[in-house]
Scaffold this motif. Structure first.
Motif, PDB file in Angstrom:
ATOM      1  N   VAL A  34       0.833  -1.044   0.033  1.00 29.39           N
ATOM      2  CA  VAL A  34      -0.107   0.053  -0.100  1.00 29.39           C
ATOM      3  C   VAL A  34       0.945   1.238   0.039  1.00 29.39           C
ATOM      4  O   VAL A  34       2.062   1.308   0.405  1.00 29.39           O
ATOM      5  N   VAL A  35       0.222   2.421  -0.444  1.00 34.21           N
ATOM      6  CA  VAL A  35       0.726   3.729  -0.359  1.00 34.21           C
ATOM      7  C   VAL A  35      -0.287   4.365   0.497  1.00 34.21           C
ATOM      8  O   VAL A  35      -1.342   4.469   0.164  1.00 34.21           O
ATOM      9  N   ALA A  36       0.141   4.970   1.560  1.00 34.19           N
ATOM     10  CA  ALA A  36      -0.692   5.773   2.404  1.00 34.19           C
ATOM     11  C   ALA A  36      -0.513   7.166   1.965  1.00 34.19           C
ATOM     12  O   ALA A  36       0.314   7.495   2.242  1.00 34.19           O
ATOM     13  N   LEU A  37      -1.645   7.717   1.670  1.00 36.88           N
ATOM     14  CA  LEU A  37      -1.713   9.184   1.107  1.00 36.88           C
ATOM     15  C   LEU A  37      -2.880  10.147   1.961  1.00 36.88           C
ATOM     16  O   LEU A  37      -3.755   9.448   2.322  1.00 36.88           O
ATOM     17  N   THR A  38      -2.662  11.080   2.214  1.00 38.56           N
ATOM     18  CA  THR A  38      -3.444  12.131   2.837  1.00 38.56           C
ATOM     19  C   THR A  38      -4.236  12.388   1.670  1.00 38.56           C
ATOM     20  O   THR A  38      -4.175  12.227   0.442  1.00 38.56           O
ATOM     21  N   TRP A  39      -5.423  13.341   1.890  1.00 32.53           N
ATOM     22  CA  TRP A  39      -6.351  13.756   0.964  1.00 32.53           C
ATOM     23  C   TRP A  39      -5.608  14.667  -0.161  1.00 32.53           C
ATOM     24  O   TRP A  39      -5.766  14.497  -1.272  1.00 32.53           O
ATOM     25  N   HIS A  40      -4.665  15.527   0.458  1.00 34.96           N
ATOM     26  CA  HIS A  40      -4.041  16.582  -0.402  1.00 34.96           C
ATOM     27  C   HIS A  40      -3.198  15.756  -1.499  1.00 34.96           C
ATOM     28  O   HIS A  40      -3.043  16.012  -2.716  1.00 34.96           O
ATOM     29  N   ASP A  41      -2.416  14.634  -0.852  1.00 37.25           N
ATOM     30  CA  ASP A  41      -1.598  13.808  -1.737  1.00 37.25           C
ATOM     31  C   ASP A  41      -2.411  13.138  -2.898  1.00 37.25           C
ATOM     32  O   ASP A  41      -1.986  12.717  -3.836  1.00 37.25           O
ATOM     33  N   ARG A  42      -3.477  12.710  -2.553  1.00 41.63           N
ATOM     34  CA  ARG A  42      -4.678  11.788  -3.297  1.00 41.63           C
ATOM     35  C   ARG A  42      -4.934  12.792  -4.348  1.00 41.63           C
ATOM     36  O   ARG A  42      -5.607  12.241  -5.473  1.00 41.63           O
ATOM     37  N   GLN A  43      -4.798  13.987  -4.341  1.00 41.55           N
ATOM     38  CA  GLN A  43      -5.246  15.014  -5.360  1.00 41.55           C
ATOM     39  C   GLN A  43      -4.166  15.388  -6.386  1.00 41.55           C
ATOM     40  O   GLN A  43      -4.475  15.733  -7.518  1.00 41.55           O
ATOM     41  N   ARG A  44      -3.062  14.709  -6.218  1.00 42.77           N
ATOM     42  CA  ARG A  44      -1.998  14.970  -7.005  1.00 42.77           C
ATOM     43  C   ARG A  44      -1.693  13.780  -8.084  1.00 42.77           C
ATOM     44  O   ARG A  44      -1.558  12.459  -7.645  1.00 42.77           O
ATOM     45  N   SER A  45      -1.965  14.108  -9.367  1.00 42.82           N
ATOM     46  CA  SER A  45      -1.758  12.891 -10.312  1.00 42.82           C
ATOM     47  C   SER A  45      -0.402  12.329 -10.922  1.00 42.82           C
ATOM     48  O   SER A  45       0.137  11.709 -11.427  1.00 42.82           O
ATOM     49  N   SER A  51       5.940   2.577  -1.444  1.00 41.62           N
ATOM     50  CA  SER A  51       5.017   1.754  -0.893  1.00 41.62           C
ATOM     51  C   SER A  51       5.491   1.197   0.499  1.00 41.62           C
ATOM     52  O   SER A  51       6.689   1.623   1.094  1.00 41.62           O
ATOM     53  N   ASP A  52       4.708   0.676   1.335  1.00 37.67           N
ATOM     54  CA  ASP A  52       5.179   0.090   2.646  1.00 37.67           C
ATOM     55  C   ASP A  52       6.158  -0.890   2.595  1.00 37.67           C
ATOM     56  O   ASP A  52       6.825  -1.232   3.694  1.00 37.67           O
ATOM     57  N   TRP A  53       6.363  -1.615   1.367  1.00 35.08           N
ATOM     58  CA  TRP A  53       7.169  -2.584   1.033  1.00 35.08           C
ATOM     59  C   TRP A  53       8.743  -2.044   0.494  1.00 35.08           C
ATOM     60  O   TRP A  53       9.667  -2.526   0.133  1.00 35.08           O
ATOM     61  N   GLY A  54       8.733  -0.440   0.388  1.00 29.49           N
ATOM     62  CA  GLY A  54       9.929   0.164  -0.223  1.00 29.49           C
ATOM     63  C   GLY A  54       9.842   0.165  -1.716  1.00 29.49           C
ATOM     64  O   GLY A  54      10.765   0.622  -2.164  1.00 29.49           O
ATOM     65  N   THR A  55       8.659  -0.262  -2.258  1.00 30.78           N
ATOM     66  CA  THR A  55       8.589  -0.364  -3.730  1.00 30.78           C
ATOM     67  C   THR A  55       8.455   1.329  -4.280  1.00 30.78           C
ATOM     68  O   THR A  55       7.760   1.953  -3.719  1.00 30.78           O
ATOM     69  N   GLU A  56       9.497   1.793  -5.224  1.00 30.24           N
ATOM     70  CA  GLU A  56       9.337   3.237  -5.669  1.00 30.24           C
ATOM     71  C   GLU A  56       8.340   3.023  -6.795  1.00 30.24           C
ATOM     72  O   GLU A  56       8.290   2.336  -7.581  1.00 30.24           O
ATOM     73  N   ILE A  57       7.391   4.114  -6.558  1.00 30.79           N
ATOM     74  CA  ILE A  57       6.127   4.206  -7.765  1.00 30.79           C
ATOM     75  C   ILE A  57       6.499   5.688  -8.320  1.00 30.79           C
ATOM     76  O   ILE A  57       6.364   6.735  -7.376  1.00 30.79           O
ATOM     77  N   GLN A  58       6.129   5.879  -9.456  1.00 31.22           N
ATOM     78  CA  GLN A  58       6.188   7.037 -10.157  1.00 31.22           C
ATOM     79  C   GLN A  58       5.037   7.263 -10.885  1.00 31.22           C
ATOM     80  O   GLN A  58       4.358   6.656 -11.955  1.00 31.22           O
ATOM     81  N   LEU A  59       4.052   8.039 -10.283  1.00 38.08           N
ATOM     82  CA  LEU A  59       2.746   8.309 -10.599  1.00 38.08           C
ATOM     83  C   LEU A  59       2.598   9.435 -11.892  1.00 38.08           C
ATOM     84  O   LEU A  59       3.311  10.236 -11.602  1.00 38.08           O
ATOM     85  N   MET A  60       2.189   8.927 -13.066  1.00 36.88           N
ATOM     86  CA  MET A  60       2.085   9.846 -14.239  1.00 36.88           C
ATOM     87  C   MET A  60       0.619   9.582 -14.733  1.00 36.88           C
ATOM     88  O   MET A  60       0.598   9.384 -15.894  1.00 36.88           O
TER      89      MET A  60
END
Length: 158
Positions: A34-45, A51-60
């Motif tokens: 999982v990636v735990a995100l606040t409301w503000h962060d959930r608005q950023r595309s 992630s909680d396991w250390g996986t790096e994710i690039q949202l585009m």
């Protein structure tokens, strides 16, 4: 890494997410991350996450995409990665009458603040000192809580 990927600022070790995934009817194999995100962060595309396991994710994701609790970002045979809405400081505002309700909603609108209004007449807003000070000054009951914020009234800028 290709020169094009390097020029675009992409990290070859990160998972790049360009669209949200649909829920498969047969379920999803593998470990849940999982990636735990606040409301503000959930608005950023467009952002970088871990992630909680250390996986790096690039949202585009397409501009204007808003993430919600449970959204599926990635899935393969070993793992799947979901959004988890993170609890954050909020004010639970409990107007005592319709006048106070109108005052609170009017003020939040003037300040371009999102809010969640419940069927019971409670208002949930992101916590901050100016709002707390204003509520105290107006004598409108409220309390500070930690909760997931998912507004049903969205303010807009103009």
């Amino acid at each position: 890494m290709s020169e094009d990927a390097h020029a675009a600022g992409e990290d070859p070790a990160a998972i790049t997410v360009t669209q949200l995934l649909d829920e498969p009817s047969e379920g999803i194999p593998g470990q849940l991350e999982v990636v735990a995100l606040t409301w503000h962060d959930r608005q950023r595309s467009r952002q970088r996450l871990v992630s909680d396991w250390g996986t790096e994710i690039q949202l585009m994701l397409p501009r204007g995409t808003h993430l919600h609790d449970g959204d599926l970002l990635y899935a393969d045979a070993q793992r799947h990665i979901r959004v988890r809405a993170q609890p954050e400081p909020v004010l639970l505002i409990q107007p005592e009458n319709p006048i106070q309700m109108g005052q609170v909603i009017h003020q939040l609108g003037n300040w371009h603040r999102p809010a969640h209004v419940s069927p019971q007449g409670q208002i949930l807003a992101l916590a901050d000192d100016p709002l707390q000070d204003w509520l105290a000054h107006m004598g409108i009951p409220f309390r500070l809580e930690m909760a997931v914020f998912e507004p049903n009234l969205l303010a807009h800028s103009h």
